[in-house]
Design a protein around this motif. Structure first.
Motif, short mmCIF file in Angstrom:
data_model
loop_
_atom_site.label_atom_id
_atom_site.label_comp_id
_atom_site.label_asym_id
_atom_site.label_seq_id
_atom_site.Cartn_x
_atom_site.Cartn_y
_atom_site.Cartn_z
N PRO A 834 0.83 -1.21 0.00
CA PRO A 834 0.00 0.00 0.00
C PRO A 834 0.86 1.26 0.00
O PRO A 834 2.08 1.22 0.20
N LEU A 835 0.20 2.37 -0.20
CA LEU A 835 0.88 3.66 -0.22
C LEU A 835 1.34 4.02 1.19
O LEU A 835 0.70 3.69 2.19
N PHE A 836 2.48 4.72 1.27
CA PHE A 836 3.03 5.14 2.54
C PHE A 836 3.69 6.51 2.35
O PHE A 836 3.77 7.03 1.24
N ALA A 837 4.16 7.07 3.44
CA ALA A 837 4.72 8.42 3.45
C ALA A 837 5.88 8.43 4.46
O ALA A 837 6.13 7.43 5.13
N PRO A 838 6.64 9.53 4.57
CA PRO A 838 6.42 10.87 4.01
C PRO A 838 7.03 11.11 2.63
O PRO A 838 6.61 12.04 1.94
N LEU A 839 8.03 10.32 2.21
CA LEU A 839 8.62 10.56 0.89
C LEU A 839 7.73 9.97 -0.20
O LEU A 839 7.00 9.01 0.02
N PHE A 840 7.82 10.54 -1.37
CA PHE A 840 7.08 10.06 -2.53
C PHE A 840 8.03 9.94 -3.70
O PHE A 840 9.19 10.41 -3.65
N HIS A 841 7.58 9.32 -4.76
CA HIS A 841 8.41 9.08 -5.93
C HIS A 841 8.82 10.41 -6.58
O HIS A 841 8.01 11.29 -6.79
N GLU A 842 10.14 10.52 -6.88
CA GLU A 842 10.75 11.70 -7.51
C GLU A 842 10.73 12.93 -6.59
O GLU A 842 10.71 14.06 -7.06
N ALA A 843 10.76 12.71 -5.30
CA ALA A 843 10.89 13.83 -4.37
C ALA A 843 12.34 14.31 -4.35
O ALA A 843 13.28 13.56 -4.65
N ILE A 844 12.54 15.57 -4.02
CA ILE A 844 13.87 16.17 -3.87
C ILE A 844 13.99 16.68 -2.45
O ILE A 844 13.15 17.46 -1.98
N VAL A 845 15.03 16.24 -1.75
CA VAL A 845 15.21 16.51 -0.32
C VAL A 845 16.58 17.11 -0.11
O VAL A 845 17.55 16.77 -0.81
N GLU A 846 16.70 17.99 0.88
CA GLU A 846 18.00 18.57 1.21
C GLU A 846 18.81 17.62 2.09
O GLU A 846 18.30 16.64 2.63
N HIS A 847 20.08 17.95 2.26
CA HIS A 847 21.02 17.05 2.94
C HIS A 847 20.67 16.86 4.41
O HIS A 847 20.76 15.74 4.94
N LYS A 848 20.27 17.91 5.09
CA LYS A 848 20.07 17.83 6.54
C LYS A 848 18.88 16.97 6.92
O LYS A 848 18.92 16.25 7.94
N THR A 849 17.82 17.01 6.16
CA THR A 849 16.61 16.24 6.48
C THR A 849 16.57 14.88 5.82
O THR A 849 15.65 14.11 6.07
N LEU A 850 17.56 14.57 4.99
CA LEU A 850 17.54 13.31 4.23
C LEU A 850 17.53 12.07 5.13
O LEU A 850 16.67 11.20 4.96
N PRO A 851 18.43 11.92 6.12
CA PRO A 851 18.43 10.67 6.90
C PRO A 851 17.12 10.41 7.64
O PRO A 851 16.60 9.29 7.61
N GLY A 852 16.58 11.44 8.30
CA GLY A 852 15.34 11.23 9.05
C GLY A 852 14.17 10.88 8.17
O GLY A 852 13.36 10.01 8.51
N LEU A 853 14.05 11.54 7.02
CA LEU A 853 12.94 11.25 6.12
C LEU A 853 13.06 9.86 5.50
O LEU A 853 12.07 9.14 5.37
N VAL A 854 14.27 9.47 5.12
CA VAL A 854 14.45 8.14 4.53
C VAL A 854 14.19 7.06 5.58
O VAL A 854 13.55 6.04 5.29
N ARG A 855 14.66 7.26 6.81
CA ARG A 855 14.41 6.28 7.86
C ARG A 855 12.91 6.14 8.14
O ARG A 855 12.38 5.02 8.23
N ALA A 856 12.21 7.27 8.27
CA ALA A 856 10.77 7.21 8.53
C ALA A 856 10.03 6.55 7.38
O ALA A 856 9.10 5.75 7.60
N THR A 857 10.43 6.83 6.15
CA THR A 857 9.78 6.22 4.99
C THR A 857 10.04 4.72 4.95
O THR A 857 9.13 3.92 4.64
N ALA A 858 11.26 4.30 5.26
CA ALA A 858 11.58 2.87 5.25
C ALA A 858 10.78 2.12 6.31
O ALA A 858 10.26 1.03 6.05
N LEU A 859 10.65 2.69 7.49
CA LEU A 859 9.88 2.03 8.56
C LEU A 859 8.40 1.95 8.20
O LEU A 859 7.74 0.93 8.41
N ASN A 860 7.85 3.03 7.65
CA ASN A 860 6.44 3.00 7.25
C ASN A 860 6.22 2.04 6.09
O ASN A 860 5.16 1.40 6.00
N ALA A 861 7.21 1.93 5.20
CA ALA A 861 7.09 0.96 4.11
C ALA A 861 7.10 -0.47 4.64
O ALA A 861 6.34 -1.33 4.17
N SER A 862 7.94 -0.73 5.63
CA SER A 862 7.97 -2.07 6.23
C SER A 862 6.64 -2.39 6.92
O SER A 862 6.12 -3.51 6.79
N ARG A 863 6.07 -1.42 7.62
CA ARG A 863 4.77 -1.65 8.27
C ARG A 863 3.68 -1.87 7.22
O ARG A 863 2.79 -2.71 7.41
#
Length: 975
Positions: A834-863
């Motif tokens: 199913p669909l999950f968040a916060p990142l979406f396909h073809e999003a562009i993220v800055e360096h400082k927020t990249l690790p937190g957003l990728v981690r949150a997206t990976a965990l929500n994808a696993s759930r």
């Protein structure tokens, strides 16, 4: 064709990497035809649209010459600002957000044209013919770019002529459009992307040096309103975004102090609104419950305990809604504060017109499942939500204000067991067994249907620094309470507090003797006894301050010691109050019993009084000849019951009342029960995830070269350090993710991240050795078996899923570095996820927020992936099944008399035997001799509480370090 030429599909890769092929598609032949076709009349309108489509595909070719790029910019500028909506639709649909991440020279000239054209698409009433998803995606991608392009030149979108201008407010313009989409967008996928982009915007704003923005509160309100969306997928996306913001709670408290409390109130209000829960989506309901738990754990206790105008406190609201869910949540929940202003609600549309999200819910492809479809569950939604609410209530009680413990975040469940700290217990017996459970100082109970309680009486333990009872006069023994519930195992030590040594020194022994003599020798006075029955408490003229403890030496005739004591208890221990605004010294209201019953009660009391008076008259002569009570000079050597203080605590907790009898059971102690408890202690107490992280260097396109990387670029290493904490596998006590300690194939360190509700271990390919064939095989297995893959690619071609062939990899998140420390994110998920968040396909993220957003997206994808697995159970559901097995198979059916006798004495001892014979008989029974020393520990009886005047700490715990790191201390006041 160009991207696939020269690609090697085998496991070997020549060095250096091959260059681009010489034979390429003849774009120089096709492009002029397309340019000429655009000049045709409207009679060839369909051909012109095909020409625009081909030119859009050419624009994404990185090898275009500058002369063709400039011609394409001219064509697109004229097409985006024209009045023909079909041309605008074609350009937006086939250009897409990928164009914005190509960083073509001069591409910023078209930013205003793209904003203008996307807005035209969004406001168009034709929902099916317009590319609304692509338009919102392009705006969301622009939102991450415009911070670094504030003062670049852009073409004005109001004329087909080429007029250049600057637009420093372009980001605010894009943000306003996305806010409108988040509130009113009528299509499903576009609404989800808009909500995700608002979450990325909040992450970027709160992580910047100036964490304030005029639209931040509006974005949060939009996400909170979306929780009650009539479409489960959109509400789930909003919940995922809010869950990812928990890491920024400290920043929110500094910038917007009212926002975290507001989020908790709205989450509670949403859960109340969604009752009854039986017909609701299981994934959404459990996600909302866990989101509420995460936010409650992140908010400081001072904010949770702060009184509210409409409620005693915020924590009361949380427990109120969780209690309703524990009871089944079958009725409509009570209204909870969390309503929005009418203007905000009027702007928000909780419905969609075109549901284009159903296409994502296709059946599972390529995975072996036990059943068909993707929605099978062992438990219903109502039962699953009920268990989740029960688990979170226990979790909050144990861990609010105590997480992380002194041992770190890797452990949340206590390591203390029933056999710990028992004197003279040999090393071979230090494991849970039926002999340990049959000790005379231990008893096991079942509370309700999901809690196992062990009461163990131990000699008072000495801890470094004295612990919480340092300098206080306590009993010679303490009570240990072990609780095993849905959230894990917790340990509480309770000690009776008498007084401080200073207070004991100020009381002369003669005073104690006189008081005892006065109680015994006081003559009977009928008038006094009558006044005790009919006289109500009288309030005096003078009171002590609420913070002063009433003492005997500062008493006076015009002071009401009991009234002042009740005020002191309510002031120093507000948890003892029934309600925060009602003091303890307020007299109870007169009961509503009838006069006849009241007279019968008074008669019974008077009859009992006469019997007691006759007894005193007959024995007054003998009592007058008795010696006055004297303070003992040393501790009494009379042995007491090894379970004495346990049953005292059992009574003080109210478990002896008849109301608890139906929910309190004893257990049959045998080896099978021991195995069940040991199995329960090995189960996880938090949600666990394992995620693969792969580094792809420039020029690498095969599995062997990618898996042979032992290090990455500096930006990659910074990303890994922000993704999780680096832990030593040899000493790590938390979730291992399949890695083994002491094995060369697992490596020495791994990134690990944990909250109070979940643990995540990242299988980083560059941290795992690959110097031998066996190590490379183990690395491939660990990475291939992970359902979520994060790939950092610095290659000029896009990463392909088949490079590392695996049956898993249900979600592939690829990160491509861009200039200006920006990163392009692509998300490839299998159709059953199913669909999950916060990142979406073809999003562009800055360096400082990249690790937190990728981690949150990976965990929500696993759930999200696990929610679609048939018969999948959360950790608390597995623990519930184990606890239910213990209850059904080992519950002892006892009468009330048998139950009370076993609470009084867990091991029956013949009353005709002496104390020494009792100890000898126990040593000869099934109880091991090493446990009998607990009974041999002597001290004064509970009636002579003043006689045991020694400081806390009778013995020294052999496991001080483990106990301090893994348990909390609770004190029970007595006398």
């Amino acid at each position: 064709m160009r991207l696939n030429q020269g690609v090697i599909t085998g496991d070997t890769m020549p060095s250096p990497a091959p260059s681009l092929p010489d034979l390429v598609p003849p774009l120089t032949l096709v492009a002029p035809w397309c340019f000429e076709a655009l000049n045709l009349s409207d009679r060839y309108h369909r051909g012109k649209l095909n020409a625009y489509r081909l030119l859009c595909s050419m624009l994404q070719d990185p090898c275009l010459s500058p002369q063709y790029i400039s011609q394409l910019y001219r064509v697109f500028h004229q097409g985006l600002v024209c009045s023909d909506q079909s041309i605008v639709n074609i350009i937006i649909k086939y250009t897409g957000p990928r164009f914005l991440s190509l960083n073509l020279p001069g591409s910023s000239l078209l930013y205003l044209d793209i904003i203008h054209a996307c807005n035209k698409v969004i406001i168009s009433p034709d929902l099916r013919a317009t590319p609304r998803t692509e338009a919102v995606s392009m705006l969301a991608t622009l939102l991450g770019i415009l911070d670094t392009h504030k003062h670049v030149a852009m073409l004005q979108p109001n004329s087909p002529l080429f007029q250049v201008t600057q637009c420093p407010d372009a980001k605010d313009l894009v943000l306003n459009i996305l806010l409108r989409c988040g509130k009113t967008e009528p299509t499903g996928q576009a609404r989800c992307i808009a909500l995700s982009s608002l979450g990325i915007f909040l992450h970027h704003t709160l992580s910047s040096s100036t964490p304030q923005h005029p639209c931040a509160k509006e974005a949060l309100n939009t996400l909170l309103l979306a929780l009650k969306f009539n479409h489960d997928t959109i509400a789930q996306v909003a919940c995922d975004v809010l869950l990812s913001l928990t890491n920024l709670c400290k920043v929110l408290l500094q910038v917007y102090p009212e926002i975290p409390s507001r989020i908790i109130e709205v989450l509670a209000s949403t859960l109340s609104y969604l009752m009854p829960v039986d017909a609701k989506d299981k994934r959404l309901m459990t996600s909302l419950v866990f989101c509420l738990g995460e936010w409650t754990m992140q908010v400081p206790p001072a904010v949770l305990y702060k009184p509210k105008t409409h409620n005693p406190c915020l924590l009361h609201t949380v427990f109120q809604i969780l209690t309703q869910l524990c009871e089944g949540g079958k009725a409509r929940g009570i209204p909870i504060s969390g309503a929005f202003h009418q203007d905000i609600v009027a702007e928000f549309n909780p419905n969609i017109v075109l549901d284009d999200l159903k296409s994502d819910e296709s059946p599972t492809l390529g995975r072996r499942f036990l059943g068909e479809g993707s929605g099978g569950h062992l438990s219903s939604t109502g039962h699953a939500v009920q268990l989740a609410a029960k688990m979170i209530i226990g979790h909050l009680v144990n861990h609010i204000g105590h997480f992380p413990l002194s041992g770190g975040v890797a452990r949340i469940s206590s390591l203390v067991s029933e056999y710990d700290d028992i004197p003279n217990l040999c090393y071979q017996e230090q494991q849970l067994s039926s002999q340990v459970l049959c000790a005379p100082n231990m008893q096991l109970f079942v509370l309700g249907s999901s809690c196992l309680m062990s009461l163990i009486e131990l000699p008072a333990l000495e801890v470094p620094g004295g612990g919480i009872t340092a300098g206080l006069i306590t009993a010679p023994s303490q009570v240990r309470v072990l609780l095993r519930d849905l959230g894990g195992k917790s340990c509480w030590d309770a000690s009776i507090l008498y007084c401080s040594p200073e207070q004991l020194a100020n009381i002369p022994s003669s005073t104690l003797s006189n008081v005892s003599r006065a109680k015994v020798n006081a003559p009977r006075c009928d008038d006094t006894m009558n006044s005790c029955i009919v006289t109500l408490p009288q309030y005096t003229m003078r009171h002590r301050p609420p913070s002063v403890l009433p003492m005997a030496q500062d008493s006076a005739p015009d002071l009401d010691n009991l009234d002042d004591l009740l005020r002191y208890i309510g002031h120093t221990s507000p948890e003892c109050l029934e309600t925060l605004d009602t003091p303890r010294n307020i007299p109870a209201s007169r009961s509503s019993i009838n006069t006849e019953l009241e007279q019968d009660t008074i008669g019974c009391i008077l009859s009992e009084r006469y019997v007691e008076s006759d007894y005193v008259d007959k024995n007054s002569a003998r009592l007058s000849q008795s010696k006055p009570c004297e303070r003992p000079t040393q501790r009494s050597t009379t042995p007491y019951s090894p379970f004495q203080f346990c049953r005292l605590l059992f009574s003080q907790l109210g478990f002896t009342s008849w109301d608890h009898r139906s929910q309190l059971y004893l257990l049959d102690k045998n080896e099978k029960l021991t195995r069940e408890i040991r199995n329960l202690d090995t189960q996880t107490c938090r949600e666990t995830h394992k995620v693969a992280v792969i580094f792809v260097a420039h020029g690498q396109e095969d599995k062997s070269s990618i898996l042979s990387n032992t290090a990455g670029s500096q930006a990659y290493e910074e990303f890994i350090s922000g993704l999780a904490w680096e832990v030593e596998l040899e000493t790590h006590t938390g979730f291992m993710g399949g890695l083994q300690k002491g094995k060369s194939t697992s490596g020495t360190t791994a990134p690990y991240y944990a909250t109070s509700f979940c643990e995540t271990l990242f299988h980083v390919a560059t941290r795992m050795p690959s110097h031998t064939a066996e190590a490379l095989l183990h690395k491939t297995r660990h990475l291939g078996n992970d359902e979520i893959h994060i790939v950092w690619s610095e290659h000029h071609r896009d990463y392909r899923r088949g490079i590392i062939p695996t049956e898993f990899c249900d979600v592939l998140i690829v990160i491509y570095p861009l200039p200006n420390r920006l990163y392009r994110i692509t998300i490839n998920r299998k159709p059953d996820v199913p669909l999950f968040a916060p990142l979406f396909h073809e999003a562009i993220v800055e360096h400082k927020t990249l690790p937190g957003l990728v981690r949150a997206t990976a965990l929500n994808a696993s759930r999200a992936k696990r929610s679609m697995l048939p018969f999948y159970q959360q950790y608390y559901e597995e623990r519930y099944r184990s606890l239910d097995t213990v209850l059904k198979q080992h519950r002892a059916s006892t009468t009330f008399e048998d139950f009370t006798s076993q609470v009084f004495s867990p091991v029956h001892i013949d009353g005709g035997m002496s104390s020494e014979q009792n100890r000898t008989s126990l040593m000869g029974s099934s109880v091991p001799s090493s446990l009998v020393s607990v009974e041999s520990h002597s001290g004064g009886t509970s009636e002579s509480s003043w006689s045991t005047h020694h400081t806390a700490g009778e013995g020294v715990s052999p496991r001080v370090g483990k106990k301090l790191a893994m348990k909390s201390v609770s004190l029970t006041s007595s006398r």
